[in-house]
Design a protein around this motif. Structure first.
Motif, mmCIF file in Angstrom:
data_model
loop_
_atom_site.group_PDB
_atom_site.id
_atom_site.type_symbol
_atom_site.label_atom_id
_atom_site.label_comp_id
_atom_site.label_asym_id
_atom_site.label_seq_id
_atom_site.Cartn_x
_atom_site.Cartn_y
_atom_site.Cartn_z
ATOM 1 N N SER A 235 0.835 -1.192 0.000
ATOM 2 C CA SER A 235 0.000 0.000 0.000
ATOM 3 C C SER A 235 0.873 1.246 0.000
ATOM 4 C CB SER A 235 -0.929 0.002 1.215
ATOM 5 O OG SER A 235 -0.172 0.038 2.415
ATOM 6 N N ARG A 236 0.239 2.391 -0.197
ATOM 7 C CA ARG A 236 0.987 3.649 -0.211
ATOM 8 C C ARG A 236 1.647 3.910 1.144
ATOM 9 N NH1 ARG A 236 -0.571 2.403 -4.711
ATOM 10 N NH2 ARG A 236 -1.580 3.797 -6.208
ATOM 11 N N SER A 237 0.956 3.624 2.224
ATOM 12 C CA SER A 237 1.528 3.853 3.558
ATOM 13 C C SER A 237 2.682 2.896 3.852
ATOM 14 C CB SER A 237 0.437 3.708 4.622
ATOM 15 O OG SER A 237 -0.166 2.424 4.553
ATOM 16 N N ARG A 238 2.588 1.641 3.371
ATOM 17 C CA ARG A 238 3.696 0.702 3.580
ATOM 18 C C ARG A 238 4.926 1.113 2.769
ATOM 19 N NH1 ARG A 238 2.791 -4.204 6.036
ATOM 20 N NH2 ARG A 238 0.640 -4.617 6.683
ATOM 21 N N ILE A 239 4.696 1.594 1.553
ATOM 22 C CA ILE A 239 5.823 2.095 0.762
ATOM 23 C C ILE A 239 6.468 3.282 1.459
ATOM 24 C CG2 ILE A 239 6.458 3.139 -1.447
ATOM 25 C CD1 ILE A 239 4.241 1.531 -2.739
ATOM 26 N N GLN A 240 5.661 4.156 2.009
ATOM 27 C CA GLN A 240 6.197 5.309 2.729
ATOM 28 C C GLN A 240 7.046 4.876 3.917
ATOM 29 O OE1 GLN A 240 3.361 7.559 5.112
ATOM 30 N NE2 GLN A 240 4.218 9.484 4.350
ATOM 31 N N ALA A 241 6.578 3.881 4.667
ATOM 32 C CA ALA A 241 7.348 3.394 5.816
ATOM 33 C C ALA A 241 8.637 2.715 5.373
ATOM 34 C CB ALA A 241 6.489 2.432 6.635
ATOM 35 N N TYR A 242 8.611 1.987 4.259
ATOM 36 C CA TYR A 242 9.825 1.322 3.778
ATOM 37 C C TYR A 242 10.875 2.353 3.369
ATOM 38 C CZ TYR A 242 12.880 -1.532 0.857
ATOM 39 O OH TYR A 242 13.972 -2.138 0.298
ATOM 40 N N LEU A 243 10.476 3.379 2.645
ATOM 41 C CA LEU A 243 11.436 4.401 2.231
ATOM 42 C C LEU A 243 12.021 5.135 3.433
ATOM 43 C CD1 LEU A 243 9.515 5.928 -0.812
ATOM 44 C CD2 LEU A 243 11.351 4.243 -0.861
ATOM 45 N N ARG A 244 11.209 5.351 4.443
ATOM 46 C CA ARG A 244 11.695 6.061 5.627
ATOM 47 C C ARG A 244 12.651 5.207 6.451
ATOM 48 N NH1 ARG A 244 7.158 6.516 8.020
ATOM 49 N NH2 ARG A 244 7.488 4.747 9.412
ATOM 50 N N ASP A 245 12.344 3.925 6.633
ATOM 51 C CA ASP A 245 13.140 3.075 7.523
ATOM 52 C C ASP A 245 14.408 2.559 6.851
ATOM 53 O OD1 ASP A 245 11.116 3.488 9.326
ATOM 54 O OD2 ASP A 245 10.115 1.578 8.928
ATOM 55 N N TRP A 246 14.352 2.259 5.547
ATOM 56 C CA TRP A 246 15.477 1.598 4.907
ATOM 57 C C TRP A 246 16.313 2.513 4.025
ATOM 58 C CZ3 TRP A 246 16.907 -3.213 6.254
ATOM 59 C CH2 TRP A 246 15.980 -3.985 6.955
ATOM 60 N N LEU A 247 15.706 3.547 3.462
ATOM 61 C CA LEU A 247 16.449 4.447 2.582
ATOM 62 C C LEU A 247 16.623 5.840 3.162
ATOM 63 C CD1 LEU A 247 14.943 3.428 -0.873
ATOM 64 C CD2 LEU A 247 17.048 2.630 0.206
#
Length: 370
Positions: A235-247
């Motif tokens: 989802s859009r929110s999961r993508i947002q969390a992935y970019l914040r935590d890993w990149l």
């Protein structure tokens, strides 16, 4: 439009009189093309184009809303109904119906928008700039003469871009590169000032997003967002969390959604040409459709699957959808259910999974015409 508002603001009758004939002719052709495009845009309306009804001028909206509907009762009937069933005591007063305007400490009404002194909100990005890319105009936008090597270029604007770096086979990596794009302007000997600007694609009907280089995300990062959304079903929110935590970057969900839709518009010509050609050349093609709601309306999601190609098409449940993609001269085998639309193709197979589900409704036969 070829010429921008800034280009036109620098032109007047004296400027045109001083131009040589060889430079005036190309400029006249550009002005004529821009004039025709501007006239076509002025003729567009919500009735003749894909513009929304809210884009009407205020006076047109008032006229359309002021027209009485066919089902509305007459004025005399309304007045009789009001006098018989209600009285002026039951109606709220004008003072009670109108909400009080917001006032500040001084008692004056507040202005719309952010108040002076209140904290603002902007993009918070602490990544260092890894490289700077300069963009300079090649030729004058008016007379089309190329700039000399000793031209004085002056910076006038800049933008930042986030791009995904994946490395290579010897040194694989996954990190974000933060670039700064500087745009310069130059003055031609004819007196016209030309600016280098980010590229922008022409507007197309049916698309609410624009293709522009004036964007925070680079093309490789946009492709990565599409992969996370479509292949991994994030989802859009999961993508947002992935970019914040890993990149280590923060993108709003609206920016992520806009990037995905822009990528869909960018690859639309590829779907129309290359992918459809591969489907038509496939030896075996699977097709199925399922209900699909979009913007409160019921459509159908069509899926065309071959050994190496998959195309999703949203439209009505009509044979025109199949004809537009495959035509009527498809030579391969078609694996479908019993929908009558597919029977226009002679070489057709029935799906065994659907036959097993419908086995209780009676025997079915499967034939493959030679």
């Amino acid at each position: 439009m070829t010429l921008s508002d800034r280009d036109l603001s620098q032109m007047d009758t004296d400027y045109l009189d001083d131009l040589p004939e060889g430079e005036l002719r190309p400029l006249s052709k550009q002005l004529l093309a821009d004039l025709k495009e501007a006239r076509e845009r002025l003729k567009q309306s919500p009735d003749t184009s894909s513009r929304p009804p809210s884009s009407r001028e205020p006076w047109q909206s008032n006229q359309s809303s002021a027209e009485p509907s066919e089902e509305a009762p007459a004025t005399d009937d309304l007045s009789a109904l009001d006098s018989s069933e209600s009285s002026s005591d039951d109606l709220p007063s004008q003072d009670s119906a109108t909400p009080p305007a917001a006032t500040g400490d001084s008692g004056k009404p507040k202005k719309a928008g952010r108040q002076v002194g209140s904290p603002g909100y902007s993009r918070n990005l602490t990544l260092p700039v890894t490289r700077t890319i300069e963009h300079r105009p090649d030729c004058c936008a008016a007379c089309r003469q190329s700039f000399a090597d000793n031209t004085d270029y002056r910076p006038w604007n800049a933008r930042f871009e986030l791009e995904l770096e994946i490395g290579n086979a010897e040194s694989p990596k996954l990190q974000i590169e933060h670039s700064r794009h500087d745009y310069f302007s130059a003055t031609c000997p004819c007196g016209h000032q030309t600016r280098a600007e980010p590229g922008r694609g022409a507007d197309e009907d049916g698309w609410s997003v624009a293709l522009s280089e004036w964007h925070l995300c680079g093309p490789r990062l946009v492709s990565f967002l599409v992969y996370l959304s479509l292949s991994l079903r994030a989802s859009r929110s999961r993508i947002q969390a992935y970019l914040r935590d890993w990149l280590g970057i923060y993108l709003s969900t609206s920016t992520i959604n806009q990037c995905i839709h822009e990528a869909g518009r960018a690859v639309a010509p590829v779907v129309d040409e290359q992918l459809i050609a591969e489907l038509k050349a496939a030896g075996l093609l699977h097709i199925d459709e399922t209900p699909w709601k979009e913007a409160g309306q019921l459509f159908w999601l069509w899926v065309f699957v071959s050994a190496q190609t998959v195309i999703y098409q949203v439209g009505k449940r009509h044979r025109l959808v199949v004809n537009q993609l495959l035509g009527e001269a498809f030579c391969g085998l078609l694996m479908t259910d019993g929908y009558s639309v597919y029977r226009i193709f002679p070489r057709r197979l029935r799906c065994w999974a659907l036959l097993g589900a419908l086995g209780t409704q009676g025997p079915s036969t499967v034939s493959v015409p030679g």
